[in-house]
Write an enzyme that holds these catalytic residues in place. Sequence first.
Site, PDB file in Angstrom:
ATOM      1  N   GLU A 132     -50.871 -54.877 -49.343  1.00  0.00           N
ATOM      2  CA  GLU A 132     -50.456 -55.539 -48.101  1.00  0.00           C
ATOM      3  C   GLU A 132     -51.469 -55.337 -46.974  1.00  0.00           C
ATOM      4  O   GLU A 132     -51.456 -56.090 -45.996  1.00  0.00           O
ATOM      5  CB  GLU A 132     -49.058 -55.061 -47.696  1.00  0.00           C
ATOM      6  CG  GLU A 132     -48.061 -55.346 -48.800  1.00  0.00           C
ATOM      7  CD  GLU A 132     -46.606 -55.194 -48.396  1.00  0.00           C
ATOM      8  OE1 GLU A 132     -46.284 -55.350 -47.210  1.00  0.00           O
ATOM      9  OE2 GLU A 132     -45.791 -54.925 -49.292  1.00  0.00           O
ATOM     10  N   TYR A 156     -45.761 -52.153 -40.917  1.00  0.00           N
ATOM     11  CA  TYR A 156     -45.940 -51.313 -42.110  1.00  0.00           C
ATOM     12  C   TYR A 156     -47.373 -51.400 -42.625  1.00  0.00           C
ATOM     13  O   TYR A 156     -48.055 -50.384 -42.783  1.00  0.00           O
ATOM     14  CB  TYR A 156     -44.959 -51.736 -43.216  1.00  0.00           C
ATOM     15  CG  TYR A 156     -45.351 -51.232 -44.600  1.00  0.00           C
ATOM     16  CD1 TYR A 156     -45.365 -49.874 -44.884  1.00  0.00           C
ATOM     17  CD2 TYR A 156     -45.733 -52.129 -45.622  1.00  0.00           C
ATOM     18  CE1 TYR A 156     -45.747 -49.407 -46.146  1.00  0.00           C
ATOM     19  CE2 TYR A 156     -46.107 -51.669 -46.876  1.00  0.00           C
ATOM     20  CZ  TYR A 156     -46.115 -50.311 -47.131  1.00  0.00           C
ATOM     21  OH  TYR A 156     -46.499 -49.848 -48.369  1.00  0.00           O
ATOM     22  N   LYS A 160     -50.482 -48.598 -42.816  1.00  0.00           N
ATOM     23  CA  LYS A 160     -51.166 -48.197 -44.058  1.00  0.00           C
ATOM     24  C   LYS A 160     -52.672 -48.454 -43.930  1.00  0.00           C
ATOM     25  O   LYS A 160     -53.493 -47.661 -44.386  1.00  0.00           O
ATOM     26  CB  LYS A 160     -50.600 -48.958 -45.263  1.00  0.00           C
ATOM     27  CG  LYS A 160     -49.171 -48.612 -45.644  1.00  0.00           C
ATOM     28  CD  LYS A 160     -48.966 -47.177 -46.104  1.00  0.00           C
ATOM     29  CE  LYS A 160     -49.557 -46.892 -47.462  1.00  0.00           C
ATOM     30  NZ  LYS A 160     -49.177 -45.542 -47.958  1.00  0.00           N
TER      31      LYS A 160
HETATM   32  P1  NAD Z   1     -40.226 -44.782 -50.921  1.00  0.00           P
HETATM   33  O1  NAD Z   1     -39.835 -45.255 -49.555  1.00  0.00           O
HETATM   34  O2  NAD Z   1     -39.318 -45.032 -52.069  1.00  0.00           O
HETATM   35  O3  NAD Z   1     -40.473 -43.197 -50.865  1.00  0.00           O
HETATM   36  C1  NAD Z   1     -41.138 -42.571 -49.807  1.00  0.00           C
HETATM   37  C2  NAD Z   1     -40.892 -41.070 -49.918  1.00  0.00           C
HETATM   38  O4  NAD Z   1     -41.616 -40.433 -48.844  1.00  0.00           O
HETATM   39  C3  NAD Z   1     -39.422 -40.672 -49.756  1.00  0.00           C
HETATM   40  O5  NAD Z   1     -39.073 -39.719 -50.747  1.00  0.00           O
HETATM   41  C4  NAD Z   1     -39.343 -40.044 -48.372  1.00  0.00           C
HETATM   42  O6  NAD Z   1     -38.367 -39.023 -48.258  1.00  0.00           O
HETATM   43  C5  NAD Z   1     -40.756 -39.472 -48.232  1.00  0.00           C
HETATM   44  N1  NAD Z   1     -41.159 -39.319 -46.830  1.00  0.00           N
HETATM   45  C6  NAD Z   1     -41.027 -40.236 -45.831  1.00  0.00           C
HETATM   46  N2  NAD Z   1     -41.496 -39.727 -44.679  1.00  0.00           N
HETATM   47  C7  NAD Z   1     -41.932 -38.455 -44.961  1.00  0.00           C
HETATM   48  C8  NAD Z   1     -42.545 -37.430 -44.186  1.00  0.00           C
HETATM   49  N3  NAD Z   1     -42.767 -37.589 -42.875  1.00  0.00           N
HETATM   50  N4  NAD Z   1     -42.888 -36.276 -44.802  1.00  0.00           N
HETATM   51  C9  NAD Z   1     -42.650 -36.115 -46.143  1.00  0.00           C
HETATM   52  N5  NAD Z   1     -42.067 -37.028 -46.909  1.00  0.00           N
HETATM   53  C10 NAD Z   1     -41.713 -38.203 -46.323  1.00  0.00           C
HETATM   54  O7  NAD Z   1     -41.669 -45.392 -51.159  1.00  0.00           O
HETATM   55  P2  NAD Z   1     -42.362 -45.851 -52.525  1.00  0.00           P
HETATM   56  O8  NAD Z   1     -42.003 -47.259 -52.786  1.00  0.00           O
HETATM   57  O9  NAD Z   1     -42.133 -44.816 -53.575  1.00  0.00           O
HETATM   58  O10 NAD Z   1     -43.894 -45.834 -52.072  1.00  0.00           O
HETATM   59  C11 NAD Z   1     -44.678 -44.651 -52.196  1.00  0.00           C
HETATM   60  C12 NAD Z   1     -46.068 -44.936 -51.667  1.00  0.00           C
HETATM   61  O11 NAD Z   1     -46.658 -46.005 -52.398  1.00  0.00           O
HETATM   62  C13 NAD Z   1     -46.121 -45.361 -50.199  1.00  0.00           C
HETATM   63  O12 NAD Z   1     -47.241 -44.757 -49.601  1.00  0.00           O
HETATM   64  C14 NAD Z   1     -46.281 -46.873 -50.263  1.00  0.00           C
HETATM   65  O13 NAD Z   1     -46.987 -47.339 -49.125  1.00  0.00           O
HETATM   66  C15 NAD Z   1     -47.103 -47.020 -51.522  1.00  0.00           C
HETATM   67  N6  NAD Z   1     -46.925 -48.310 -52.235  1.00  0.00           N
HETATM   68  C16 NAD Z   1     -45.672 -48.736 -52.595  1.00  0.00           C
HETATM   69  C17 NAD Z   1     -45.537 -49.941 -53.293  1.00  0.00           C
HETATM   70  C18 NAD Z   1     -44.183 -50.433 -53.755  1.00  0.00           C
HETATM   71  O14 NAD Z   1     -44.100 -51.541 -54.301  1.00  0.00           O
HETATM   72  N7  NAD Z   1     -43.105 -49.683 -53.606  1.00  0.00           N
HETATM   73  C19 NAD Z   1     -46.676 -50.692 -53.611  1.00  0.00           C
HETATM   74  C20 NAD Z   1     -47.934 -50.219 -53.223  1.00  0.00           C
HETATM   75  C21 NAD Z   1     -48.042 -49.014 -52.548  1.00  0.00           C
HETATM   76  P1  TYD Z   2     -39.795 -56.353 -50.607  1.00  0.00           P
HETATM   77  O1  TYD Z   2     -39.134 -55.815 -51.825  1.00  0.00           O
HETATM   78  O2  TYD Z   2     -39.273 -55.950 -49.268  1.00  0.00           O
HETATM   79  O3  TYD Z   2     -41.359 -56.009 -50.744  1.00  0.00           O
HETATM   80  P2  TYD Z   2     -42.618 -56.482 -49.834  1.00  0.00           P
HETATM   81  O4  TYD Z   2     -42.141 -57.025 -48.547  1.00  0.00           O
HETATM   82  O5  TYD Z   2     -43.328 -55.178 -49.653  1.00  0.00           O
HETATM   83  O6  TYD Z   2     -43.371 -57.476 -50.663  1.00  0.00           O
HETATM   84  O7  TYD Z   2     -39.771 -57.935 -50.669  1.00  0.00           O
HETATM   85  C1  TYD Z   2     -40.348 -58.664 -51.743  1.00  0.00           C
HETATM   86  C2  TYD Z   2     -40.272 -60.137 -51.376  1.00  0.00           C
HETATM   87  O8  TYD Z   2     -38.899 -60.543 -51.350  1.00  0.00           O
HETATM   88  C3  TYD Z   2     -40.829 -60.443 -49.999  1.00  0.00           C
HETATM   89  O9  TYD Z   2     -41.469 -61.720 -50.022  1.00  0.00           O
HETATM   90  C4  TYD Z   2     -39.603 -60.524 -49.110  1.00  0.00           C
HETATM   91  C5  TYD Z   2     -38.536 -61.054 -50.065  1.00  0.00           C
HETATM   92  N1  TYD Z   2     -37.151 -60.591 -49.776  1.00  0.00           N
HETATM   93  C6  TYD Z   2     -36.108 -61.533 -49.646  1.00  0.00           C
HETATM   94  O10 TYD Z   2     -36.331 -62.768 -49.762  1.00  0.00           O
HETATM   95  N2  TYD Z   2     -34.855 -61.067 -49.388  1.00  0.00           N
HETATM   96  C7  TYD Z   2     -34.574 -59.743 -49.242  1.00  0.00           C
HETATM   97  O11 TYD Z   2     -33.388 -59.381 -48.980  1.00  0.00           O
HETATM   98  C8  TYD Z   2     -35.631 -58.780 -49.382  1.00  0.00           C
HETATM   99  C9  TYD Z   2     -35.363 -57.318 -49.253  1.00  0.00           C
HETATM  100  C10 TYD Z   2     -36.903 -59.273 -49.665  1.00  0.00           C
END
Ligand code: NAD
Ligand code: TYD
Length: 345
Positions: A132, A156, A160
């Site tokens: 992103e 967000y 990042k």
């Molecule tokens: P998530 O929101 O599920 O988990 C985040 C974790 O960080 C939680 O356990 C929370 O308690 C902890 N946390 C938040 N603030 C904190 C703080 N101040 N100190 C210590 N711990 C804290 O997120 P996720 O989806 O598992 O993502 C993990 C990482 O991967 C993030 O950095 C996110 O930007 C990156 N990422 C996620 C995706 C995705 O699709 N989910 C994709 C690419 C990158």
């Molecule tokens: P999301 O899971 O929030 O991931 P990201 O925004 O990081 O890509 O959303 C995935 C896609 O789905 C995004 O285009 C937003 C859309 N979306 C909806 O249409 N409805 C919803 O309720 C949510 C949570 C996401």
Amino acid sequence: MSGRGIKRRVLVTGGAGFIGCNLVRLILTERPDWEVVNLDLLTYAGNLTSLADVEDHPRYRFIRGDVAEPVDVAKAMEGCWGVLHLAAESHVDRSILDPGPFLRTNIIGTRVMLDAARQCGVERFVQVSTDEVYGSLQPEDPAFTEMNRLLPNSPYSASKAGADLLVRAYYKTFELPVVITRCSNNFGPYQFPEKLLPLLIRNALADKEIPVYGDGLQVRDWIFVEDHCRALVEVLEKGRTGETYNIGGNCEMRNLDIIRKVLEELGKPESLITFVKDRPGHDRRYAMDNGRIELELGWTPAHTFAEALPKTVQWYLDNLEWVQSVVTGGYLEYYQRQYAGRHSG
Ligand code: NAD
Ligand code: TYD
């Protein structure tokens, strides 16, 4: 932790979150000579129930603490060879409601982590980032490579991107041995039900409407969480210092197509689909070029969407208790605030 026969101690931050808990489990299983320290604040998104099966593991230690608090970080990083920094505020919609916590955790927290890594003499620091940060693609654009400019569109992704730039600066200025990874949309077990896939499964099971932002034709690249975790371990071990690696699932899908597939898996009607007001600044399309990580590290995603999606849906069906246990009062309030009055009519 035992210490005997152990080669490496690794700090995972955010290990109680979605990707973090899958990563902790993968390391404990696949790296028998590594110890894992998990530093997590346990915000609404962090849940120790996601790691209940490993909580007494002899090579695992949990520390509750804040990545933006130097004392907490110093304690957790002591004796660590490498760091996988995942802790973050991670949900775009929440960053639109209030960017504050995103700046504190994602930017200040990363600064505290980097300073501690210098202090502790950490040998590898992996910054876990996101596609992103590159912004949004037009339909005809080529997929993102690591050479794309950073053009974030949400608080967000801006937070990042800010963190990524700090990580780069610590490499250039202080020669801290860092690597940055940028991954696409993950799906799989233990994802908090504010994100599209688990939200949609949960709502569909309750015969509740599925809120689709705008026209639902936004495109995301989807990767099974285990593939991402495996890539992170590879990068930690073998990634080139100072380098950035894209990690994608080679799977571009439109939101509406995913939603229809999940409804079909669950045997639920498409009439649950409800178009609502679009997300402000909504990125239209993400797509990832995996060329560098494939060439340099030999990593490719092992799972196809067609095979991993039904497995994921089944996991949620088998773990409804987990879903119930993480959806607390705080989340229900957020859901009201996020979706009430959003119907586009
Ligand atoms: P998530 O929101 O599920 O988990 C985040 C974790 O960080 C939680 O356990 C929370 O308690 C902890 N946390 C938040 N603030 C904190 C703080 N101040 N100190 C210590 N711990 C804290 O997120 P996720 O989806 O598992 O993502 C993990 C990482 O991967 C993030 O950095 C996110 O930007 C990156 N990422 C996620 C995706 C995705 O699709 N989910 C994709 C690419 C990158
Ligand atoms: P999301 O899971 O929030 O991931 P990201 O925004 O990081 O890509 O959303 C995935 C896609 O789905 C995004 O285009 C937003 C859309 N979306 C909806 O249409 N409805 C919803 O309720 C949510 C949570 C996401």
